[in-house]
Design an enzyme around this catalytic site. Structure first.
Site, PDB file in Angstrom:
ATOM      1  N   CYS A 104       0.828  -1.210  -0.023  1.00 30.79           N
ATOM      2  CA  CYS A 104       0.259   0.205  -0.083  1.00 30.79           C
ATOM      3  C   CYS A 104       0.927   1.309   0.051  1.00 30.79           C
ATOM      4  CB  CYS A 104      -0.980   0.203   1.174  1.00 30.79           C
ATOM      5  SG  CYS A 104      -2.129  -1.388   1.202  1.00 30.79           S
ATOM      6  N   ARG A 125       3.884   0.005  -4.950  1.00 29.66           N
ATOM      7  CA  ARG A 125       3.482  -0.533  -3.630  1.00 29.66           C
ATOM      8  C   ARG A 125       2.236  -1.592  -3.523  1.00 29.66           C
ATOM      9  NH1 ARG A 125       7.066   2.068   0.073  1.00 29.66           N
ATOM     10  NH2 ARG A 125       5.854   0.964   1.638  1.00 29.66           N
ATOM     11  N   TRP A 137      -3.004  -2.739  -1.749  1.00 28.76           N
ATOM     12  CA  TRP A 137      -2.828  -3.914  -1.609  1.00 28.76           C
ATOM     13  C   TRP A 137      -3.761  -4.803  -0.554  1.00 28.76           C
ATOM     14  CZ3 TRP A 137      -0.737  -8.487   0.566  1.00 28.76           C
ATOM     15  CH2 TRP A 137      -0.440  -9.176  -0.169  1.00 28.76           C
ATOM     16  N   ASN A 175      -1.432   1.969   6.025  1.00 23.25           N
ATOM     17  CA  ASN A 175      -0.703   0.987   5.365  1.00 23.25           C
ATOM     18  C   ASN A 175      -0.285   0.086   6.601  1.00 23.25           C
ATOM     19  OD1 ASN A 175       1.008  -0.634   4.005  1.00 23.25           O
ATOM     20  ND2 ASN A 175       2.791   0.987   4.031  1.00 23.25           N
ATOM     21  N   GLY A 176      -0.347  -1.422   6.224  1.00 25.68           N
ATOM     22  CA  GLY A 176      -0.038  -2.041   7.446  1.00 25.68           C
ATOM     23  C   GLY A 176      -1.082  -2.906   7.808  1.00 25.68           C
ATOM     24  N   GLU A 236      16.438 -17.952  -9.254  1.00 24.31           N
ATOM     25  CA  GLU A 236      16.145 -16.386  -9.508  1.00 24.31           C
ATOM     26  C   GLU A 236      15.415 -16.304 -10.822  1.00 24.31           C
ATOM     27  OE1 GLU A 236      15.462 -13.973  -7.955  1.00 24.31           O
ATOM     28  OE2 GLU A 236      15.785 -12.308  -9.646  1.00 24.31           O
ATOM     29  N   LYS A 279      11.572 -15.015 -11.350  1.00 23.57           N
ATOM     30  CA  LYS A 279      11.365 -13.873 -12.281  1.00 23.57           C
ATOM     31  C   LYS A 279      10.465 -14.254 -13.287  1.00 23.57           C
ATOM     32  CE  LYS A 279      12.671 -11.215 -10.947  1.00 23.57           C
ATOM     33  NZ  LYS A 279      13.492 -10.708  -9.909  1.00 23.57           N
ATOM     34  N   GLU A 297       6.901 -14.784 -11.831  1.00 18.55           N
ATOM     35  CA  GLU A 297       6.133 -13.601 -11.162  1.00 18.55           C
ATOM     36  C   GLU A 297       5.557 -12.535 -12.176  1.00 18.55           C
ATOM     37  OE1 GLU A 297       9.889 -11.131  -9.591  1.00 18.55           O
ATOM     38  OE2 GLU A 297       8.109 -10.617  -8.575  1.00 18.55           O
ATOM     39  N   HIS A 327      16.085 -37.697 -10.595  1.00 18.51           N
ATOM     40  CA  HIS A 327      15.304 -38.045  -9.411  1.00 18.51           C
ATOM     41  C   HIS A 327      13.900 -38.100  -9.230  1.00 18.51           C
ATOM     42  CE1 HIS A 327      19.224 -39.428  -8.098  1.00 18.51           C
ATOM     43  NE2 HIS A 327      19.541 -38.309  -8.449  1.00 18.51           N
ATOM     44  N   LYS A 379       5.455  -4.344  -4.502  1.00 17.16           N
ATOM     45  CA  LYS A 379       6.958  -4.070  -4.477  1.00 17.16           C
ATOM     46  C   LYS A 379       7.537  -4.616  -3.108  1.00 17.16           C
ATOM     47  CE  LYS A 379      11.028  -2.852  -6.069  1.00 17.16           C
ATOM     48  NZ  LYS A 379      11.532  -3.954  -7.062  1.00 17.16           N
TER      49      LYS A 379
HETATM   50  O1  M6R Z   1      12.684  -5.310  -0.622  1.00 14.88           O
HETATM   51  P1  M6R Z   1      13.357  -6.760  -0.471  1.00 14.88           P
HETATM   52  O2  M6R Z   1      14.917  -6.981  -1.238  1.00 14.88           O
HETATM   53  O3  M6R Z   1      13.592  -7.117   0.913  1.00 14.88           O
HETATM   54  O4  M6R Z   1      12.083  -7.311  -1.193  1.00 14.88           O
HETATM   55  C1  M6R Z   1      12.341  -8.967  -1.000  1.00 14.88           C
HETATM   56  C2  M6R Z   1      11.490  -9.681  -2.145  1.00 14.88           C
HETATM   57  O5  M6R Z   1       9.896  -9.353  -1.650  1.00 14.88           O
HETATM   58  C3  M6R Z   1      11.704  -9.227  -3.352  1.00 14.88           C
HETATM   59  O6  M6R Z   1      12.803  -9.503  -3.785  1.00 14.88           O
HETATM   60  C4  M6R Z   1      10.937  -9.994  -4.376  1.00 14.88           C
HETATM   61  O7  M6R Z   1      10.856 -11.242  -4.375  1.00 14.88           O
HETATM   62  C5  M6R Z   1      10.862  -9.276  -5.831  1.00 14.88           C
HETATM   63  N1  M6R Z   1       9.553  -8.986  -6.134  1.00 14.88           N
HETATM   64  C6  M6R Z   1      11.143 -10.555  -6.797  1.00 14.88           C
HETATM   65  O8  M6R Z   1      11.443 -10.127  -8.043  1.00 14.88           O
END
Ligand code: M6R
Length: 608
Positions: free
Chosen positions: A2, A27, A78, A102-103, A481, A485, A488, A504, A603
């Site tokens: 948020c 956010r 969010w 927010n929270g 990673e 990517k 997501e 396996h 984010k």
């Molecule tokens: O702000 P942070 O680096 O702590 O965030 C960690 C994860 O939420 C962040 O890396 C997330 O996995 C990304 N959206 C992936 O692309």
């Protein structure tokens, strides 16, 4: 999660708030709302489900954008409590009180019962309970009512509040959830992060927890909850609004992928003196490193994957034991750490709640905490014993790219200094290492040249229901990673597998035309990975092989090949990361998806 914003001053609040929400949208973006205090009609509220542009249209139709109101608050959501509906969108209004939050308020149900609020609630949110409670307690003194209210709240919150009878004033208070604020010639502004305020002021302050801010056109008053005035430390941001704009690119993600060479240069160069890693300017002296016996790296998502690359380097080169922990698991497993452990927390935002709580736990257990953080002044940075800032600049796309590679670079520098201090890396080796590290930007620039080929590959995989990534050693960590990517932002199911582990079980899923992206950049395991590639190829997979230049394979092995420049695989990760990021980016784009704002995500994850 948020984004919230408040503005009061001499200009039209509607436009400032909506523009700010556009900056904060990364956010959270399932709904948005705005409330302005109109001098003639009082509070005017608009909310819309969907992206901020929907709200903008509604605000324009209601003439809020250039209206007379010079005070207002806004929110981009969010969803946590309650579905995505206009009713659940913020700001929430109860009696004299209008607020956005927010929270998460953990005890909202108990408060609802205790104060008999149920009948007045119109939404399913925890936030509206705060508005209702505050209204119940309000007797004309905002300080008293807010203090009383927040002292009853359990959970995390950043609140921006307006009272009907306090024209031109916004009250704000927070616990855990971030907020920054600035006073400037045109008024006072407060927001979840700097992207929304940098247009107005480069000087800002981080809102201290449990302090009440009163924003007016004359400035910002900060008081602790005993009513004493407090002077917050003013910080200056070292990037400008252009860094937070697309700069001609169709998406932030593509811009941020392309920015990596510069971001690495900014992160690496200030940490080198006479060809050796130098961390004194970051306040990290050799004593901290000399006495450590083991390292625990704690993070979430992409940051955790960066930690895995850091581990591969530190363990292989320095022979120091490193474990990498998912922050949300670390918190609840009673980890074995003590004063001989250095805990490294890695976070782009510096606000990820699980990472923050892991940091607190590590400190409780006597471990020193060093954080690798991108956002200056963030909670994780402030609570760490040592901070190694990455200088990626603002990362707006939800999918993390440049933050990942600068995190790896920061851990390499730290590792090199550690090796030097511990004597596990000679001065000569360290100099050589640092010199090569300084060249990684160039490796990435060269790799970016194959963007068009990658776009073609993405067109092929965009219709696949599943994609597999395989690799060994450091390439396996890259696979993890890469898979995250792709998932997501393209919504394609994908899995990352240690190449040797495939047979396996997982190889059962390989059939005709299933894309397998094989990463084979490490010389010592190259032949082994190629054997694994042959295994999937002979079962009909469509294989895309990523290897160093010169390793040319025929069509019995792979269907497409992508190359990184010849280099030690420790540095090759930077070039390979570019390829993997571009595969995800172009696949999402080819599917016509919203690359920068993938569904269900936000984010920074500031709720558990
Ligand atoms: O702000 P942070 O680096 O702590 O965030 C960690 C994860 O939420 C962040 O890396 C997330 O996995 C990304 N959206 C992936 O692309």
């Amino acid at each position: 999660m948020c984004g919230i914003i408040g503005y009061t001053g001499h200009e039209s609040a509607g436009e400032i708030i909506v523009n700010g929400l556009k900056q904060l949208e990364y956010r959270g973006y399932d709904s948005a709302g705005i409330a302005v205090m109109d001098p003639k009609t009082g509070i005017v509220l608009k909310k819309r489900t969907g992206k901020v542009e929907e709200l903008e249209k509604a605000a324009a139709e209601a003439s809020l954008l250039n209206g007379e109101a010079t005070c207002g608050i806004g929110h981009t959501r969010w969803a946590t409590h309650g579905g995505v509906t206009e009713q659940n969108a913020h700001p929430h209004r109860q009696g004299q009180v209008t607020l956005c939050h927010n929270g998460i308020i953990e005890n909202y149900k108990e408060l609802t019962t205790e104060y008999g609020l149920k009948n007045c609630l119109k939404s399913e949110t925890d936030t509206e309970v705060v508005a209702a409670l505050l209204d119940k307690l309000y007797e004309g003194d905002p300080f008293k009512a807010i203090k009383k209210t927040v002292n009853m709240l359990a959970g995390s919150f950043a609140l921006c509040i307006m009272f009907d009878d306090q024209p031109g004033k916004i009250y704000a208070i927070r616990n855990v959830s971030p907020m920054v604020a600035a006073a400037f010639d045109g008024g006072s502004i407060i927001a979840s992060d700097l992207t929304a305020i940098i247009n107005f002021s480069k000087d800002y302050f981080v809102v201290p927890e449990y302090h009440l801010l009163t924003l007016s056109d004359e400035g910002i008053r900060v008081q602790d909850l005993k009513g004493r005035d407090v002077q917050p430390e003013i910080l200056t941001v070292n990037w400008d609004i252009k860094s937070a704009q697309k700069g001609g690119y169709p998406h932030y993600m593509l811009k941020e992928i392309n920015e990596q060479p510069e971001a690495l240069e900014r992160t690496i160069t200030p940490r080198i003196q006479d060809g050796l890693p130098y961390l004194l300017d970051d306040g990290i002296d050799d004593e901290v490193l000399k006495n450590l016996e083991n390292i625990v790296i704690v993070a979430c998502g992409t940051a955790m994957h960066a930690g895995m690359v850091g581990k591969a380097f530190i363990e292989t080169r320095l022979r120091i034991p490193v474990t990498v922990e998912i922050a949300s698991e670390f918190r609840y497993k009673d980890p074995i750490i003590d004063s001989r452990t250095l805990t490294i927390v890695v976070s782009q935002s510096g606000e990820t709640i699980d990472t923050l709580e892991a940091l607190r736990l590590a400190k409780q257990k006597g471990s020193k905490v060093l954080s690798v953080v991108n956002v200056k002044g963030s909670t994780i940075a402030r609570e760490s014993d040592y901070v190694l800032y990455t200088h990626a600049g603002p990362e707006i796309a939800v999918a993390s790219t440049k933050a990942y590679t600068v995190q790896i670079a920061a851990m390499y520098i730290l590792g090199a200094r550690l090796g030097l201090v511990k004597g596990t890396m000679s001065e000569e080796d360290t100099r050589k290492f640092i010199k090569e590290l300084q060249g990684v930007g160039e490796l990435m620039t060269k790799t970016l040249e194959c963007s068009d080929t990658i776009r073609g590959i993405a067109n092929h995989i965009k219709t696949a229901p599943d994609v597999f990534y395989i690799g060994r050693g450091i390439d396996y960590t890259l696979s993890l990673e890469a898979s995250l990517k792709l998932k997501e932002i393209s919504y394609i199911h994908s899995e990352a597998y240690a190449a040797g582990e495939l047979k396996h079980g997982t190889i059962a899923l390989i059939s005709e035309q299933v894309p397998v992206i094989a990463i084979a950049t490490e010389e010592k395991v190259y032949a082994k990975v190629i054997s694994n590639v042959r295994e999937v190829k002979s079962r009909g997979a469509y294989v895309i092989l990523i290897s160093q230049e010169g390793k040319v394979e025929n069509s019995e092995v792979c269907d497409k090949q992508l190359y990184i420049p010849v280099c030690d695989s420790v540095f090759g990760v930077f070039a390979t990361a570019v390829i993997l990021q571009l595969i995800a980016y172009y696949t999402s784009d080819a599917k016509g998806l919203d690359v920068d704002k993938p569904r269900n995500l936000a984010k920074s994850v500031t709720v558990e």
